[in-house]
Structure formats: structure tokens, C-alpha cells
Scaffold this active site. Sequence first.
Site: not given
Length: 559
Positions: A253, A273, A342
Site C-alpha cells: 500500500k 481521485r 496497481f
Amino acid sequence: MRFDAFCDALTRVEALSADTDIVAAVADLFAAADADLPVVARFVQGRVFPAWDATTLDVGPRLCYAALARAAGPNVSGDDVERRVAETGDVGDVAAELDLGSQQGLGAFTDDAASALTVAVVDEELRALAGTAGGGSESRKEDRLFGLFNRCTPDEARYLARLVLGEMRVGVGAGSVRDATTDAFEVPPEAVEHALQVSNDYGLVARVARDEGETGLRGLSLEVGRPVQAMLAQAGTAEEALDAWETVAVETKFDGARIQLHYSGEETWVFSRNMADVTDALPEVGEFAERSLAEPAILDGEVVAVDDDGAPLPFQEVLRRFRRKHDVERAREEVSVAVRLFDCLHASGEDLLDVPFAERHARLEAVVDDAEDEGEGETVPELTLASDLETVETHEERALRTGHEGIMLKNPESTYTPGRRGKNWLKRKPDVETLDLVVTGAEWGEGRRASFLGTFEVSARVEGENEGFAPVGKVATGITDETLADLTERLEPLVESESGKAVDLRPDLVLEVGYEEIQTSQNYDSGAALRFPRLVAIREKPPEEADTLARIRELSRGE
Ligand code: AMP
């Protein structure tokens, strides 16, 4: 569609309270919207732009009040409007009560002041207003808005004022618009859901539902350059993940800022985001895409700040870069950022949202050729597939040792669900120091747990003048029935008062509580709240030995 007809519909919707009635009224409105359907589907939610478009009107209350005052004539000032809004709490009511119209001058529609406004004209004017930039833009914005208010009926002024200030509040949210689209055009809800996930555009989806039906909706796909909502994670443990899935995909992470990287083969876009376009602030990401991406793609990842050796720096450092509009080159010299990826949502024209995560990850590895990026650290984190605790723990130790924040545990079989905080992605950060806190309240459970106390309010000890206990969180999840029974037995004799399901407890029982972080809070008088508090153990110690609020404040400052 005339704007007054649209506003009549809003007045009707605002008077309703049952969700089903609201959906039915919005469906009627959609059926009557004709060519203006996309705009109506946005306006009804208080939006001028689609959700993926980060453009804003940039109209503050003062500008709106000034435009309203001008349209109301020489006897009303912006300050008057402001005062009345402060009194009534709703700019819409104030706008509707002003006697607007018939004012002449710059921006007024002097040629045809009485002509009815249409939804299309309001949309056009607001878009033009949003595009107003540069010197003197404030006064040009005010002119445009004045021109619109000057043509408004009282009801139109009510909803226009609320729309420009982003305070529509007629009770129509994203869910009602989704359901109204389904009902008005008789299309399956799943098709609407799919179309919304890939497009983030309620207006487009409503139009396609009406004009092209289910086939059209299913045919909508991701587009390079148009951001989608990011998939989110919940806090969780390795045990939970191993219980739920056969194998667990374990990843490092990263402590950075989320990005969605879109690469068309020629052009790169980077979105935050919240789907804001941050391409210009992060030139390294564009350079990386050109250097290392083998095909057009939409990728999900994080930008992290790194030192000269590629080791991660704290999150705050990356923020200094993220929203930068000026002096980007100078900021770049001060803080370097690196890309970590990712997930792969789309590659070479193919949408991968419904493809299992393990396959998406393999696709990601094929898209990213990071051979040249050696020394910066791995761009695509290695995916460990674990089926036992030890493997997860080994990965976690390595991640922490190399300065990362923790690990992510993902279900290898799961699809990508934009905007959802599901159980398929779990984040696991190392435990911080636990706290010993006193239980000061609880609630009786529901259903199967009706005879147990649960949702325990935990408090820290306050020393000195205000001696007592100050609540800092509620522990509710992850407690077994056995422990609940034990806690209920110990707490029942401590009940001091009850109201509904809630009970106040004499501060006596101490619990060891884990948490993810300490946040500042307006909800608690203590000013501090634990994020994700959970029960670690029941402590056999007196409340006088519980942790203090002062200690919590120290911890939140990192001391
Ligand atoms: P949090 O911000 O604590 O809610 O943690 C979730 C966030 O971790 C995501 O929104 C990502 O920005 C970030 N993150 C870091 N590394 C990963 C990873 N390998 N997979 C998914 N999310 C990650």
C-alpha cells in the site's frame, strides 16, 4: 423545454417525500424533456456539468447576490440579499421574493426582455459563464448572471439561484435519477448502472436509454480521457481476507495520492481521485506514459513522493505537487514524484472492468514496460498470491521495512467496481498503539442481538478542571456473540439511564481499543475521534487508570 415548465416540475418534486413518488415525478419530467433531456437530468441534481467533468461555475455567493440585487433594481444591494439569505437560510426563497426583471443595462436582454427562458438557454449561458476567465472575468460573470435573473419569473429565480450556488436541494439525488431513467424508458436497472459506471454522465445515460434502449446502454464503454470513479477499499485484516477468499492477492500500500492515468497512444491525462484533471501539475506522469506504456490504456494507481534513491517520502510531500498550477518546474525540483500502478481498467480499446482482478493485473504488467525505470523502484507492485497467514505477514513486514504504509488485500476474482467501497479490497495498516478507554454508553442491539448491548461509546479520561470522561469514538464491529454476552453482563449493572435503545453507563469498565488514526472531530466535545475503533480486549483495570485525552492529543500530533 421552457425553463418555467422545468421549475414547475421541481416545485412539485420538492413537495414530495416518498422516494417512489419522487422517482415517478422525475420520470415524468424526463419523458417530457425532449431534446433537453441530458441537461434536465443534470440540472435536477443541481449539476451543470457531468460528474466526470471537473469544470465549475466558480460563482461565489457574493457574485450571485450582486447579480440578484442588480436585477431587483436600485433599491436592493448585494448586502441586502446577503442579510436576507442569512435570515431565511435559503437563497432560493430570497431570489423568489425579489421583484426581478425589467432592468436595463449591460448584460440585460434588452431586445426581448419578456421572452421566456428555456432550459437550453440557461445551460448555454451557464457554460459561457464558466468559460469566462482572465482579467475582469468577475464582472463579466456578474453581467451574464444578471442578464439571466433579469428574465426570471419568481420560481425560475428560486431554482436558478440554487443551481448556480450548488444548493439545489429538491431531494433528487443520483439514485433517484438512476431509477427515474430506468422507469421512464423501461430499461433494465443493471444496464443503466453499467452505463453510469463507465460514463459518469447522467445526462448521456438518460438520452441513450431513451433513444437506444438497453443495447445502447450496454454499448457504452470507457473512453480514454474521460475519468471514472475510483474503486475504494475498506479496512480489514488478513484473517478476514483468508476466510472470505481462497487465495488473497497481497500488494504494497503506497502512501501517496490516487491517480487515474489515461493514455491514448499520443496524449496523456492524469485525474485525481475526485476526477479533477491534474495532468499539468505532474509532468513526470506524462513522460512516464510516453516512455513506458506499450498501448492505449486507463490505469489506476498512486503518485508517491520519493527521495533521490527512490525511497518513499511522507504523503504531505506529494500534496505539495498535486494541485500545483504555477511554478510546476520549480516544485518538481523540490519534490520528485514516481508512479505506482496497481490496476488496468481498459487496454487497447477493451474494457476490463468485468474481468477478474488477477487477469487485470496480468494485463497491467503487459501494458507497462518499466525496464527503464529501474532504480526508481517498481512501478507495478509485485502481486503475491497468498493462501496462508505467514505469506501475508512476510509481505507486510517487507512493505513496512521499506517505508510503505501497509498492505492491500484484494480478492483475485473480483471485478472493478467504480466508486464502491466494497469488501473486495481491504486495506491493512499496521496497528498503532492501542488505548485503554472507558465505556460510557451503549445501545441495545437489533434482531438476533436484541438482548445484547452493542455500539459501545468509549471515552478518554479528562484530568484537571473538567475532570471526567470525554467520548472519542464508538466501537461497534468485529465483536463475537460470546464477547457481547460477556460485555452485556458486565455493563448492565452500570446502566444509569435509558432513552430508546441508548443507555448511559457509569464509567467503570475499561476496554483496550485499537484504531487506525486519530482525527479531529466536531462531533465530539473532546475534539478528537478515533477512526475505525475496534475492541482488542477487556481490561481488568479501574477507570482511573484509563488513557487520558491529553495522551490522545499527543498521539494525534505524532508524539
Ligand atoms: P485509505 O486512503 O486509507 O482509505 O486507503 C485506500 C487508498 O490507498 C486508495 O484509495 C489508494 O489511493 C491507496 N493505495 C495505495 N496503494 C494501493 C494499492 N496497491 N491498491 C489500491 N489502493 C492503494
